[in-house]
Design a protein around this motif. Structure first.
Motif, PDB file in Angstrom:
ATOM      1  N   UNK A 468       0.869  -1.170   0.177  1.00 40.88           N
ATOM      2  CA  UNK A 468       0.023  -0.044  -0.126  1.00 40.88           C
ATOM      3  C   UNK A 468       0.841   1.250   0.033  1.00 40.88           C
ATOM      4  N   UNK A 469       0.175   2.303  -0.008  1.00 42.75           N
ATOM      5  CA  UNK A 469       0.796   3.581  -0.267  1.00 42.75           C
ATOM      6  C   UNK A 469      -0.214   4.736   0.158  1.00 42.75           C
ATOM      7  N   UNK A 470       0.534   5.402   1.364  1.00 43.20           N
ATOM      8  CA  UNK A 470      -0.559   6.616   1.669  1.00 43.20           C
ATOM      9  C   UNK A 470      -0.064   7.907   1.129  1.00 43.20           C
ATOM     10  N   UNK A 545      -7.263  -0.923  -4.548  1.00 46.23           N
ATOM     11  CA  UNK A 545      -7.885   0.185  -4.505  1.00 46.23           C
ATOM     12  C   UNK A 545      -7.036   1.439  -4.885  1.00 46.23           C
ATOM     13  N   UNK A 546      -7.121   1.573  -6.341  1.00 45.34           N
ATOM     14  CA  UNK A 546      -5.934   2.551  -6.800  1.00 45.34           C
ATOM     15  C   UNK A 546      -4.618   2.164  -6.942  1.00 45.34           C
ATOM     16  N   UNK A 547      -4.420   0.946  -6.754  1.00 48.75           N
ATOM     17  CA  UNK A 547      -3.188   0.487  -6.925  1.00 48.75           C
ATOM     18  C   UNK A 547      -2.666  -0.087  -8.019  1.00 48.75           C
ATOM     19  N   UNK A 548      -1.393   0.194  -8.615  1.00 44.24           N
ATOM     20  CA  UNK A 548      -1.001  -0.465  -9.532  1.00 44.24           C
ATOM     21  C   UNK A 548      -1.127  -1.835  -9.584  1.00 44.24           C
ATOM     22  N   UNK A 568     -11.361   2.409  -6.941  1.00 41.42           N
ATOM     23  CA  UNK A 568     -11.087   3.625  -6.522  1.00 41.42           C
ATOM     24  C   UNK A 568     -10.093   3.815  -5.161  1.00 41.42           C
ATOM     25  N   UNK A 569      -9.274   4.640  -5.062  1.00 39.70           N
ATOM     26  CA  UNK A 569      -8.419   4.755  -4.018  1.00 39.70           C
ATOM     27  C   UNK A 569      -9.417   4.773  -2.845  1.00 39.70           C
ATOM     28  N   UNK A 570      -8.436   4.415  -1.435  1.00 37.00           N
ATOM     29  CA  UNK A 570      -9.089   4.404  -0.302  1.00 37.00           C
ATOM     30  C   UNK A 570      -9.421   5.821   0.119  1.00 37.00           C
ATOM     31  N   UNK A 571     -10.797   5.966   0.577  1.00 30.90           N
ATOM     32  CA  UNK A 571     -11.193   7.182   1.370  1.00 30.90           C
ATOM     33  C   UNK A 571     -12.190   7.932   0.267  1.00 30.90           C
TER      34      UNK A 571
END
Length: 780
Positions: A468-470, A545-548, A568-571
């Protein structure tokens, strides 16, 4: 002296045949010594070109006492009876005529002034110019400046060039020049004005020059330029040492012949300021430079500690928090120099030329971080008040940049430590996959990002792979990463499918944003990829969730990106996540990564992903080696973001490690199932586990028949532990409860929990599965 007309007669052979009393007054030669001599012998230098033909011009005549006299000569031909030239009558007078006051004004002017002929030779020079040059008028007349002062030949050549330009063009010239400290003029700046001097006919006969000293203005402009350079040139990076080097680059050679930056040790770390009461001051040398290459030879070397005695300018500046100016002749300064000569005798000669030294504290936000030391040596002038103010201003700007770099390093270190405490340091032992990973924190000024990864063992020998990536950088992003990492582990323990897990994680991020929990709430965007691999079925289920999308390398060497919906990305909230399922041959490599590996403002993402696939197919001795080769081949030269890479090589459980029974919903089947299980355990050589396994099977199968719904299935998995799974069509999950003394049931799951290593339940597409694990007996 009274002005007396001067005249002489010269024949066609150039011999003087007549001499007036006025000529004697101007030259000192009586008629008896002048008549009969060649006229050329009376000249100090040859007349300017064209003067003989024009019968007019300024010439330098040698006086009888040896001095040189500047005279303006005019000639008239004397004709014989037949009209042929028989000689010349020559008149002479001083240039400018008789006014004495004009000459005295020129001579006594406070400005350096001089007059030059059209060949750039001195015709006259006033007293100020003589004092400034340190040369008498007698030595200057008839000569060019470079001939008199060879050590200023560079300036002299420019001087001559402008004189020539004025003589040729007849237009005034203005230019600025400086003289080095080593020249006879000293370290000064000048504004030079030159203008043509014309005779009655308008012809240029000489060039006059006046110099205006602009040293103070020049220094003021240079100080302003240094401050402007400091604004743009100090603090270009958030690196303490580099900032010190940038400060030194500005100080040397403009303000110092030698400069050094010494910092307190804690400034180079991430600790808080340390207080010390020691008399001697111990600092660490981080930067130094000399105006002359290798002279003086700096000691100590970069990175070494230097101890400054309490009476030294450096120690006093650090202790008192103010600039200290030291000069030869002062007791403390002389004592300090003697100590330094003992410690580093190879620089003794240079220290003997030091004219002044400045120790300026590097102070920021009320805290002294270190000291910058400056020194100038002869022939330069000692430091004055304006130099001190400039050094303090430059040091102040550098101190803020050093403190910013220190704070950045401290926050980066804290964020990195927080991240390392949350990321897995060693992957858990399991048979589903062989895993290797790399995490590279960003080196950009934005700080550490929120990239993370995890490998989570699940029930049934399955494993979850997470990356994941924030959004954002620094401690807030690391803290948010920690929350999400913990939440994923909690949701994974519930054994949710990938798409459902991301839905719950999306709700969590939405709640955090709405609640405004923490300063990072405004930028709580995040991406995540969650994948579950089952070594029994060899199936990989994943959702993003929006990740490659991950890349998969099959055993035949082909590498492709998994075709899946990124989601979609988280949030974002309110949008579904889609799961993708594929079957992988044993030995396939799954590569999960964050966008920092392939995304960069100067790169095409399709090209980068193609490079990733090619790099994954390169031969490598191990997964760890493959991680390194992938990063080397794909990573940008200067990554602007964190990079996380997780590689997992799949394994498969063979048919001899799994046993499955379909069970009819009849209590009478329990005994037959127990017998089949005991036979299987005996075949596996696990008779020691028969007692506990028989109890677990009986309890779980009985509960499925009594409370569940068909179809009912029992599965035994022999992995690093013995796993018993019972599935049925009901979605109701059991839970532990404490049975009362006279209750007939309610003790089965408690017994299972006490006898096994761990147990749990998970929802499936057709119901639920209850599972329990127990360790295998140690093999001799």
């Amino acid at each position: 002296m009274e002005h007396v007309p001067a005249a002489a007669v010269v024949d066609t052979e150039g011999l003087v045949t007549g001499w007036s009393e006025g000529a004697r007054h101007l030259t000192g030669y009586p008629a008896g010594e002048a008549v009969g001599r060649p006229a050329r012998d009376l000249l100090a230098h040859d007349p300017p070109p064209g003067a003989v033909t024009a019968l007019s011009g300024t010439a330098l005549v040698r006086h009888r006492d040896g001095s040189t006299v500047v005279l303006h000569l005019r000639g008239w031909p004397l004709l014989t009876a037949d009209g042929a030239p028989g000689g010349y009558a020559v008149t002479a007078e001083r240039p400018g005529g008789p006014p004495v006051l004009t000459g005295e004004t020129f001579q006594q002017s406070s400005l350096p002034m001089s007059v030059h002929d059209t060949t750039q030779r001195y015709l006259g020079v006033n007293d100020t110019a003589q004092r400034m040059l340190g040369v008498s008028e007698q030595d200057l007349l008839g000569r060019r400046l470079p001939e008199v002062m060879e050590d200023v030949s560079a300036n002299g050549s420019g001087f001559d060039r402008h004189l020539r330009q004025v003589a040729e063009t007849g237009r005034p010239a203005y230019y600025d020049t400086t003289s080095p400290a080593s020249s006879p003029l000293g370290e000064h700046a000048w504004r030079v004005e030159m203008w043509p001097v014309r005779d009655a006919s308008g012809a240029v006969t000489a060039v006059a020059m006046a110099g205006f000293e602009t040293t103070e203005q020049h220094r003021a402009r240079r100080r302003l330029a240094l401050l402007n350079e400091a604004a743009a040139g100090i603090g270009t990076t958030l690196d303490v040492v580099r900032t010190a080097e940038e400060l030194i680059g500005l100080l040397v050679p403009d303000l110092a012949d030698f400069a050094a930056v010494d910092l307190l040790d804690w400034v180079l770390g991430i600790d808080e300021p340390a207080m010390t009461d020691a008399a001697d001051v111990s600092l660490r040398r981080v930067a130094h430079s000399s105006a002359r290459e290798g002279y003086p030879r700096p000691t100590p070397h970069l990175g070494e500690q230097v101890v400054h005695p309490p009476y030294s300018a450096t120690a006093r500046a650090l202790r008192e928090g103010r600039t200290v100016l030291g000069s030869p002749g002062e007791p403390d300064f002389e004592r300090w120099m003697r100590l330094r000569n003992e410690q580093a005798p190879h620089n003794r000669d240079w220290r003997g030329t030091v004219r002044s030294a400045l120790a300026v504290p590097l102070r920021s936000r009320g805290t002294v971080l270190g000291v910058v030391l400056l020194a100038v040596a002869a022939p330069r002038e000692p430091y004055v008040g304006d130099d001190v103010v400039l050094a303090e201003e430059l040091a102040s700007r550098a101190a803020v940049c050093v403190d910013n770099a220190r704070r950045f390093a401290r926050e980066r270190g804290t964020a990195l430590a927080l991240q390392h405490s949350l990321l897995p340091t060693g992957l858990p032992g399991q048979v589903a996959v062989e895993a290797a990973h790399r995490y590279l924190p960003s080196g950009s000024a934005a700080g550490i990002g929120g990239d993370w990864f995890d490998v989570i063992p699940l029930s049934g020998s399955r494993v979850a792979l997470v990356v994941g990536d924030v959004v954002g950088h620094g401690i807030p992003s690391s803290a948010t990463m920690g929350r999400l990492c913990t939440a994923v582990r909690a949701l994974a323990d519930v054994d949710l499918p990938p798409d459902e897990l991301l839905t719950h994680l999306d709700d969590l991020v939405t709640h955090l944003t709405v609640d405004g929990a923490g300063d990072e709430a405004a930028e709580l965007g995040a991406t995540c990829l969650y994948a579950v691999y089952d070594p029994v079925t060899r199936r990989l289920t994943l959702a993003a969730a929006g990740h490659p999308a991950p890349a998969v390398v099959l055993p035949d060497g082909t590498a492709t990106l998994v075709a899946m919906s990124a989601g979609p990305p988280l949030g974002v909230g309110g949008l579904p996540f889609e799961a993708t399922e594929l079957e992988l041959p044993e030995g396939s490599v799954v590569a999960l990564y964050t966008d920092g590996l392939i995304e960069d403002r100067d790169r095409d993402i399709d090209h980068a992903t193609a490079e990733l696939c090619r790099a994954l197919t390169a031969p490598a001795a191990s997964l760890d080696a493959l991680c390194d080769s992938v990063l080397k081949a794909v990573l940008p030269e200067e990554p602007g973001d964190d990079v996380a890479l997780l590689l997992a090589r799949t394994r498969a459980l063979g048919a001899d490690q799994v046993a499955t029974w379909d069970i009819a919903p009849d209590p009478a089947q329990v005994a037959a199932v127990r017998t089949s299980v005991m036979d299987r355990l005996a075949a596996w050589g696990l008779a020691e586990t028969a007692f506990v396994t028989e109890l677990v099977v009986s309890e779980l199968v009985t509960n499925a028949i009594r409370y569940g719904e068909p179809p009912i299935q029992l599965r035994l998995i022999r992995d690093h532990s013995l796993i018993c799974e019972v599935s049925d069509g009901s979605s109701t999950s059991p839970h532990l409860r404490r049975a009362h003394a006279f209750d007939e049931g309610g003790r089965g799951l408690l017994l299972v929990a006490q006898l096994t290593q761990r147990w749990g339940s998970r929802q499936t597409g057709g119901g639920k599965t209850i599972w329990a694990e127990q360790p295998l007996p140690e093999q001799d």
